[in-house]
Design a protein around this motif. Structure first.
Motif, short mmCIF file in Angstrom:
data_model
loop_
_atom_site.label_atom_id
_atom_site.label_comp_id
_atom_site.label_asym_id
_atom_site.label_seq_id
_atom_site.Cartn_x
_atom_site.Cartn_y
_atom_site.Cartn_z
N LEU A 9 128.85 117.69 57.22
CA LEU A 9 128.11 117.94 58.45
C LEU A 9 127.20 116.77 58.80
O LEU A 9 127.16 116.32 59.96
CB LEU A 9 127.29 119.23 58.29
CG LEU A 9 126.42 119.63 59.47
CD1 LEU A 9 127.28 119.85 60.70
CD2 LEU A 9 125.61 120.88 59.16
N LEU A 10 126.46 116.26 57.78
CA LEU A 10 125.50 115.18 58.07
C LEU A 10 126.22 113.93 58.56
O LEU A 10 125.80 113.28 59.53
CB LEU A 10 124.69 114.88 56.80
CG LEU A 10 123.56 113.84 56.95
CD1 LEU A 10 122.56 114.29 58.02
CD2 LEU A 10 122.85 113.63 55.63
N THR A 11 127.31 113.60 57.94
CA THR A 11 128.08 112.41 58.37
C THR A 11 128.65 112.60 59.76
O THR A 11 128.65 111.69 60.60
CB THR A 11 129.22 112.16 57.38
OG1 THR A 11 128.66 112.01 56.06
CG2 THR A 11 130.00 110.90 57.73
N LEU A 12 129.13 113.82 60.03
CA LEU A 12 129.72 114.10 61.34
C LEU A 12 128.68 113.96 62.44
O LEU A 12 128.94 113.37 63.51
CB LEU A 12 130.33 115.50 61.33
CG LEU A 12 131.02 115.93 62.63
CD1 LEU A 12 132.20 115.01 62.91
CD2 LEU A 12 131.49 117.37 62.53
N LEU A 47 117.79 105.18 67.49
CA LEU A 47 116.85 105.10 66.37
C LEU A 47 116.19 106.45 66.10
O LEU A 47 116.01 106.86 64.94
CB LEU A 47 115.79 104.03 66.66
CG LEU A 47 116.31 102.60 66.79
CD1 LEU A 47 115.16 101.65 67.16
CD2 LEU A 47 116.94 102.14 65.48
N LEU A 48 115.84 107.14 67.22
CA LEU A 48 115.21 108.44 67.06
C LEU A 48 116.17 109.43 66.39
O LEU A 48 115.79 110.21 65.50
CB LEU A 48 114.77 108.96 68.43
CG LEU A 48 114.08 110.34 68.42
CD1 LEU A 48 112.82 110.30 67.55
CD2 LEU A 48 113.74 110.76 69.85
N LEU A 53 117.82 112.63 61.77
CA LEU A 53 118.86 113.00 60.80
C LEU A 53 118.41 112.71 59.37
O LEU A 53 118.69 113.46 58.44
CB LEU A 53 120.15 112.27 61.12
CG LEU A 53 120.86 112.71 62.41
CD1 LEU A 53 122.04 111.81 62.68
CD2 LEU A 53 121.31 114.15 62.29
N GLY A 54 117.73 111.59 59.22
CA GLY A 54 117.23 111.26 57.88
C GLY A 54 116.22 112.26 57.40
O GLY A 54 116.22 112.66 56.23
N LEU A 55 115.33 112.68 58.35
CA LEU A 55 114.33 113.68 57.98
C LEU A 55 115.00 115.00 57.60
O LEU A 55 114.62 115.66 56.62
CB LEU A 55 113.36 113.89 59.16
CG LEU A 55 112.25 114.92 58.94
CD1 LEU A 55 111.37 114.52 57.75
CD2 LEU A 55 111.41 115.05 60.22
#
Length: 282
Positions: A9-12, A47-48, A53-55
């Motif tokens: 999911l995260l990669t998608l 960037l946002l 996504l990183g958070l």
């Protein structure tokens, strides 16, 4: 399977977000007439999105790390409960097997006891029949006996005459006998009191109806062959008694009255320990 189904999911999310940003930039370039690749700075929205996504990834990782011990404890508790319930099930199955064996043993014992009870009831009914303490019915012979016509004293039927006839009927195969509906058995007896005949202690009057249950095809013939029967017919001829016999398909006889045994002593008992008779010295 489609790629979007198997991709994490995260990669998608990251890939699709960046593809949308690149597509937006390419459209702006095409509108401005600039087809060549140019080194541009990433759009602020990209960037946002990467930051968000990183958070999110960090939050998911932290949450997973926190829930791992709880899940492990829950799994261990479930395994323990399963083991405990399995032991309980095995114990219950063992109890069921024991109960089934006990029920089978009880059923077998009940069947055996019922058979013994039926046999005892049959023996009791047979004893009651032989002893005269139960009402009976069946085919047999009805004999009518009366005094000699004329009223002479020597032509009256006495207790010993009737007793001889009854003994002859039993010897000929009769199973039950009654005189004027008084059942004859070992505890009753036929007695004369003055000129009256008593059966079971109760007076009976002439004509005397002697009813005997037995095989009507042979009972009268066998009566003539018995010693008591021959004595009876000799008295009939000598004293002129009235005698008439007929076969009957169904004769009903009452039970003999019950009497209390007063002086009975067991065969193995000490005869000196029995009840004292009147007039006996201590």
């Amino acid at each position: 399977m489609p790629e979007h189904v198997t991709t994490p999911l995260l990669t998608l999310i990251t890939t699709r977000s960046m593809d949308e940003d690149y597509a937006h930039v390419a459209q702006k370039r095409a509108a401005a007439g600039d087809d060549g690749p140019q080194a541009t700075r990433p759009h602020w929205s990209s960037l946002l999105a990467v930051a968000v996504l990183g958070l999110m990834a960090a939050v998911v990782a932290v949450q997973t790390d926190r829930e791992a011990p709880a899940e492990e404890l829950s799994r261990a508790a479930l395994v323990e409960q399963i083991d405990n319930r399995s032991d309980q099930v095995r114990a219950l199955q063992s109890q069921i097997a024991d109960l089934n064996r006990s029920n089978a043993a009880l059923a077998s014992s009940s069947t055996k006891n019922q058979g013994e009870l039926d046999d005892m009831e049959t023996r009791v009914r047979r004893a009651e029949l032989v002893s005269g303490f139960s009402a009976v019915h069946g085919p047999g012979v009805r004999i009518t006996v009366d005094d000699r016509p004329g009223g002479e004293v020597d032509g009256e039927v006495l207790d010993e005459d009737l007793a001889t006839l009854v003994d002859g009927l039993f010897a000929a195969g009769a199973e039950a006998v009654a005189i004027n509906d008084q059942r004859v058995n070992a505890l009753g007896g036929i007695r004369n009191t003055n000129r009256a005949v008593h059966v079971n202690g109760r007076p009976v009057n002439a004509p005397y109806v002697v009813s005997a249950i037995g095989d009507p095809r042979t009972l009268q013939a066998r009566l003539v062959e018995t010693y008591q029967g021959q004595q009876w017919f000799a008295r009939v001829n000598n004293y002129g008694f009235v005698y008439a016999a007929e076969n009957v398909d169904d004769i009903r006889l009452p039970a003999a009255p019950e009497r209390v045994l007063r002086d009975v002593i067991e065969l193995d008992a000490d005869p000196n320990s029995g009840p004292e008779r009147e007039g006996s010295s201590p």
